[in-house]
Design a protein around this motif. Structure first.
Motif, PDB file in Angstrom:
ATOM      1  N   HIS A 114       0.820  -1.213   0.000  1.00 38.62           N
ATOM      2  CA  HIS A 114       0.000   0.000   0.000  1.00 38.62           C
ATOM      3  C   HIS A 114       0.866   1.281   0.000  1.00 38.62           C
ATOM      4  O   HIS A 114       0.550   2.263  -0.675  1.00 38.62           O
ATOM      5  CB  HIS A 114      -0.905  -0.042   1.238  1.00 38.62           C
ATOM      6  N   HIS A 118       1.118   4.565  -2.584  1.00 39.91           N
ATOM      7  CA  HIS A 118       1.079   6.023  -2.348  1.00 39.91           C
ATOM      8  C   HIS A 118       2.243   6.721  -3.070  1.00 39.91           C
ATOM      9  O   HIS A 118       2.082   7.821  -3.595  1.00 39.91           O
ATOM     10  CB  HIS A 118       1.129   6.321  -0.849  1.00 39.91           C
ATOM     11  N   SER A 144      -0.320   9.550   6.356  1.00 40.80           N
ATOM     12  CA  SER A 144      -1.739   9.203   6.235  1.00 40.80           C
ATOM     13  C   SER A 144      -2.313   8.900   7.614  1.00 40.80           C
ATOM     14  O   SER A 144      -1.711   9.227   8.638  1.00 40.80           O
ATOM     15  CB  SER A 144      -1.870   7.996   5.310  1.00 40.80           C
ATOM     16  N   ASP A 349      -6.675   7.177  -0.115  1.00 41.80           N
ATOM     17  CA  ASP A 349      -6.606   5.806  -0.642  1.00 41.80           C
ATOM     18  C   ASP A 349      -7.408   5.628  -1.932  1.00 41.80           C
ATOM     19  O   ASP A 349      -8.536   6.099  -2.043  1.00 41.80           O
ATOM     20  CB  ASP A 349      -7.116   4.822   0.421  1.00 41.80           C
TER      21      ASP A 349
END
Ligand code: KG4
Ligand code: ZN
Length: 383
Positions: A114, A118, A144, A349
């Motif tokens: 993940h 980003h 985040s 996201d």
């Protein structure tokens, strides 16, 4: 380089996303189903509810991503999915669906970190704008609700490597925004509302001490030469300082009044929040945001100088913050350092970033075996 149309799937937290991206450089579709309304009454993400909402949303979201892209399953070259980090149950929904799709369609499956997603959100948008020139090394601040990480990112051919040079020792920056908003009855998520309310308060009215980290981090990943200094963050102290301020200045009755008045409005809008905030609360949120921005910018630019990087990326949900962007733009320019952010929809996201990060892996034929599983604390090292 050969073209590839990759279907990306993201379900690591409270957004169900699916997107089709061509060769890491053109977004054909990007569908995000947000669960904010589900988690709002709790002031934070409830993992069990997140998994259930992903289950409900995954099929329509993937179908819409294909329809928006004008592609059929047969015209997709690979399925990419977030493997971690994130909420285990939430990750499993996207991952199981992606596996089933890849198996039945006989398409390659690509596992994506993940955080790497980003970072690739920035590259995807720069390529989409026609900018293919990014100078390395890159320092990426991924900031985040779950992370405040600094990575040195390098590209060698099609493969990427990442070295962590800093992370938060406790709360992530977005988590601090969310907890402060919860404390002040400002809803969930906290970042966007604090961002907007801050422009109505005086950021110099309350001086919060900058976070101090006294002890070395024994769990920190070691750099190859073991010589690189660390640039860690810590945001649980400032959250407590806001709580202390609320207690010392007897703000509880004003908070309760706000909670009651906002509860009476079906879908409160920004003007409703603003009208429900007395000047002292506006000064408090503006000062809190100023302290967060001061620390994020100072530590990141210190790391950029120490690591002698050529480019800076700022990405993740908190990168949507207006004051943070402005300050990075001004202070990076003073250091002669180019800084890139994703657009706001790609800061939070989404699955386009997952499909983009998968493209180098598709070129390298770095495919996942069908028995790979979700990893809630997946570290980011190599692509
Ligand atoms: O990247 P993201 O969508 O999900 C995670 O991977 O965590 O980030 C969500 C976080 C939340 O904590 C939210 O409050 C924060 O990003 N956020 C912001 C802003 N927009 C979202 N924080 C500060 N200012 C914003 N404008
Ligand atoms: Zn994220």
């Amino acid at each position: 380089m050969p073209d590839a149309y990759i279907l990306g799937i993201e379900s690591s937290c409270d957004e169900t996303g699916a997107a089709v991206v061509r060769s890491g450089e053109q977004i054909l579709s990007n569908v995000v189903f947000s669960q904010i309304a589900t988690h709002l009454p709790y002031g934070g993400v409830v993992p069990e509810l997140a998994s259930r909402e992903h289950l409900r949303a995954i099929v329509p979201v993937v179908r819409k991503a294909l329809a928006d892209a004008g592609r059929t399953y047969a015209l997709v070259d690979a399925i990419a999915v977030t493997q971690g980090p994130g909420l285990a149950g939430a990750l499993l929904v996207g991952l199981s669906y992606a596996k089933a799709l890849a198996f039945s369609l006989e398409k390659p499956l690509i596992a994506v970190n993940h955080l790497e997603g980003h970072i690739h959100a920035v590259l995807l948008e720069e390529r989409q704008k026609g900018n293919r020139q990014v100078d390395f090394p890159v320092l990426a601040l991924v900031v985040s609700g779950g992370h405040t990480h600094l990575y040195l990112a390098e590209q060698k051919g099609d493969s990427w490597s990442y070295e962590n040079v800093g992370h938060t020792r406790d709360d992530a920056a977005g988590e601090a925004f969310d907890k402060v908003a919860k404390l002040l009855a400002l809803g969930y998520p906290g970042g966007p509302i604090i961002d907007r309310l801050s422009t109505h308060g005086n950021p110099a009215s309350i001086k919060f001490a900058s976070p101090q980290i006294k002890h070395p981090d024994r769990k920190a990943p070691r750099s190859p030469a073991n010589t690189r200094p660390r640039f860690d963050f810590s945001y649980s102290g400032i959250k407590t300082a806001v709580l202390r301020y609320v207690e010392a200045h007897h703000l509880a009755p004003a908070i309760e009044k706000r909670r009651t008045s906002l509860a009476g409005i079906a879908k409160p809008r920004f003007d409703d929040y603003l009208a429900a905030c007395e000047p002292e609360t506006l000064d408090l949120v503006a000062s809190f945001q100023r302290a967060m921005v001061d620390d994020l910018v100072a530590k990141t630019l210190e790391a950029a100088q120490a690591c002698d990087v050529a480019t800076l990326f700022v990405t993740g949900g908190v990168a949507a913050n207006n004051e943070l962007r402005q300050r990075f733009e001004i202070e990076s320019a003073q250091q002669g350092l180019p800084v890139f952010f994703p657009s706001r929809p790609l800061s939070t996201d989404n699955a386009a970033m997952i499909a983009a990060a998968a493209y180098p892996k598709w070129l390298a034929k770095d495919f996942a075996a069908m028995d790979f599983s979700a990893e809630a604390s997946l570290p980011l090292r190599h692509a």
